[in-house]
Motif scaffolding. Structure first.
Motif, PDB file in Angstrom:
ATOM      1  N   GLY A  65      34.309  33.370  24.282  1.00 60.63           N
ATOM      2  CA  GLY A  65      35.920  32.956  22.989  1.00 60.63           C
ATOM      3  C   GLY A  65      36.332  33.545  24.516  1.00 60.63           C
ATOM      4  O   GLY A  65      37.848  33.648  24.380  1.00 60.63           O
ATOM      5  N   ALA A  66      36.418  34.826  25.399  1.00 62.28           N
ATOM      6  CA  ALA A  66      37.569  35.428  26.571  1.00 62.28           C
ATOM      7  C   ALA A  66      37.998  34.622  27.190  1.00 62.28           C
ATOM      8  O   ALA A  66      37.444  33.740  27.821  1.00 62.28           O
ATOM      9  N   ALA A  67      39.199  34.647  27.118  1.00 60.65           N
ATOM     10  CA  ALA A  67      40.344  34.072  27.651  1.00 60.65           C
ATOM     11  C   ALA A  67      40.366  34.614  29.298  1.00 60.65           C
ATOM     12  O   ALA A  67      40.097  36.006  29.594  1.00 60.65           O
ATOM     13  N   GLY A  68      40.892  33.978  30.096  1.00 61.39           N
ATOM     14  CA  GLY A  68      41.110  34.676  31.732  1.00 61.39           C
ATOM     15  C   GLY A  68      40.709  33.650  32.846  1.00 61.39           C
ATOM     16  O   GLY A  68      39.229  33.891  32.647  1.00 61.39           O
ATOM     17  N   ASP A  69      41.113  33.786  33.325  1.00 58.28           N
ATOM     18  CA  ASP A  69      40.480  33.146  34.824  1.00 58.28           C
ATOM     19  C   ASP A  69      38.927  34.421  35.919  1.00 58.28           C
ATOM     20  O   ASP A  69      38.037  33.389  35.664  1.00 58.28           O
ATOM     21  N   LYS A  70      39.911  35.704  35.429  1.00 55.81           N
ATOM     22  CA  LYS A  70      38.430  36.498  36.135  1.00 55.81           C
ATOM     23  C   LYS A  70      36.887  36.111  35.670  1.00 55.81           C
ATOM     24  O   LYS A  70      35.588  36.314  35.920  1.00 55.81           O
ATOM     25  N   VAL A  71      37.321  36.002  33.762  1.00 55.53           N
ATOM     26  CA  VAL A  71      36.692  36.323  33.170  1.00 55.53           C
ATOM     27  C   VAL A  71      35.567  34.491  33.241  1.00 55.53           C
ATOM     28  O   VAL A  71      34.862  34.723  33.077  1.00 55.53           O
ATOM     29  N   GLY A  72      36.048  33.595  33.151  1.00 54.68           N
ATOM     30  CA  GLY A  72      36.277  31.944  33.489  1.00 54.68           C
ATOM     31  C   GLY A  72      35.218  32.394  35.266  1.00 54.68           C
ATOM     32  O   GLY A  72      33.998  31.931  34.866  1.00 54.68           O
ATOM     33  N   GLU A  73      35.125  33.047  35.608  1.00 51.08           N
ATOM     34  CA  GLU A  73      34.818  32.878  37.154  1.00 51.08           C
ATOM     35  C   GLU A  73      33.224  33.597  36.866  1.00 51.08           C
ATOM     36  O   GLU A  73      32.140  33.730  37.559  1.00 51.08           O
ATOM     37  N   LEU A  74      33.171  34.627  36.753  1.00 46.95           N
ATOM     38  CA  LEU A  74      32.912  35.764  36.399  1.00 46.95           C
ATOM     39  C   LEU A  74      31.327  35.288  35.464  1.00 46.95           C
ATOM     40  O   LEU A  74      30.009  35.056  35.864  1.00 46.95           O
ATOM     41  N   ARG A  75      31.503  34.569  34.289  1.00 45.79           N
ATOM     42  CA  ARG A  75      31.072  33.419  34.004  1.00 45.79           C
ATOM     43  C   ARG A  75      30.210  32.178  34.202  1.00 45.79           C
ATOM     44  O   ARG A  75      28.939  32.744  34.449  1.00 45.79           O
ATOM     45  N   GLU A  76      30.881  31.727  34.837  1.00 42.57           N
ATOM     46  CA  GLU A  76      30.400  31.130  36.055  1.00 42.57           C
ATOM     47  C   GLU A  76      29.300  31.504  36.556  1.00 42.57           C
ATOM     48  O   GLU A  76      28.122  30.748  37.134  1.00 42.57           O
ATOM     49  N   ARG A  77      29.780  32.339  37.907  1.00 42.20           N
ATOM     50  CA  ARG A  77      28.483  33.412  38.898  1.00 42.20           C
ATOM     51  C   ARG A  77      27.477  33.274  38.473  1.00 42.20           C
ATOM     52  O   ARG A  77      25.850  33.444  38.145  1.00 42.20           O
ATOM     53  N   LEU A  78      27.635  34.280  36.876  1.00 45.47           N
ATOM     54  CA  LEU A  78      26.149  34.893  36.256  1.00 45.47           C
ATOM     55  C   LEU A  78      25.618  34.330  35.954  1.00 45.47           C
ATOM     56  O   LEU A  78      24.045  34.130  35.753  1.00 45.47           O
ATOM     57  N   GLY A  79      25.986  32.774  34.753  1.00 40.98           N
ATOM     58  CA  GLY A  79      25.384  31.457  34.862  1.00 40.98           C
ATOM     59  C   GLY A  79      24.784  30.622  36.247  1.00 40.98           C
ATOM     60  O   GLY A  79      23.214  30.112  36.305  1.00 40.98           O
ATOM     61  N   VAL A  80      25.256  30.333  36.908  1.00 38.33           N
ATOM     62  CA  VAL A  80      24.434  30.329  38.325  1.00 38.33           C
ATOM     63  C   VAL A  80      23.043  31.428  39.059  1.00 38.33           C
ATOM     64  O   VAL A  80      22.215  30.367  39.239  1.00 38.33           O
ATOM     65  N   ARG A  81      23.247  32.670  38.432  1.00 40.20           N
ATOM     66  CA  ARG A  81      22.713  33.402  39.204  1.00 40.20           C
ATOM     67  C   ARG A  81      21.774  33.576  37.912  1.00 40.20           C
ATOM     68  O   ARG A  81      20.338  33.861  38.396  1.00 40.20           O
ATOM     69  N   LEU A  82      22.070  33.060  37.096  1.00 38.79           N
ATOM     70  CA  LEU A  82      21.288  33.049  35.529  1.00 38.79           C
ATOM     71  C   LEU A  82      19.973  31.808  35.683  1.00 38.79           C
ATOM     72  O   LEU A  82      18.741  32.433  35.461  1.00 38.79           O
ATOM     73  N   ARG A  83      20.584  31.192  36.332  1.00 43.76           N
ATOM     74  CA  ARG A  83      19.597  29.739  36.287  1.00 43.76           C
ATOM     75  C   ARG A  83      18.623  30.153  37.738  1.00 43.76           C
ATOM     76  O   ARG A  83      17.499  29.851  37.641  1.00 43.76           O
ATOM     77  N   ASP A  84      19.133  30.552  38.260  1.00 43.97           N
ATOM     78  CA  ASP A  84      18.283  31.366  39.678  1.00 43.97           C
ATOM     79  C   ASP A  84      17.337  32.258  39.399  1.00 43.97           C
ATOM     80  O   ASP A  84      16.212  32.010  39.808  1.00 43.97           O
TER      81      ASP A  84
END
Length: 104
Positions: free
Chosen positions: A33-52
């Motif tokens: 639920g956290a807002a913000g561009d940096k949080v969104g980018e970080l969540r996206e990168r973590l998601g990709v790395r988590l899948r890898d």
């Protein structure tokens, strides 16, 4: 003996990676639920790395299972080919353990 240590180290690594993946998934859920561009980018990168990491973990886990099965097959083959040597080794180990336990 070093192959057994290698398998044990790989099993420990698999266990540690499972913990890291679990913690990362929890972090991603907590920041959903956290807002913000940096949080969104970080969540996206973590998601990709988590899948890898999950893919690599599955590969590593399969390798550990294959090595363990190979070691078990080799042990089984040795026991069937050299039953008296296997009995001798087991007796020697039993004696050594008995002596060590008896000293306490």
């Amino acid at each position: 003996m070093s192959e057994q240590m290698s398998v044990a180290n790989k099993e420990k690594l698999v266990s540690d990676l499972k913990v890291v993946i679990s913690d990362t998934e929890e972090l991603l859920r907590a920041t959903a639920g956290a807002a913000g561009d940096k949080v969104g980018e970080l969540r996206e990168r973590l998601g990709v790395r988590l899948r890898d990491a999950k893919e690599r973990l599955l590969d590593l886990e399969a390798a550990v299972i294959d090595k363990t099965k190979a070691a078990a097959r080799a042990t089984d083959d040795f026991v069937h080919e050299e039953p008296w040597k296997a009995v001798g080794v087991a007796a020697a180990l039993g004696l050594a353990l008995g002596v060590l336990i008896g000293r306490r």
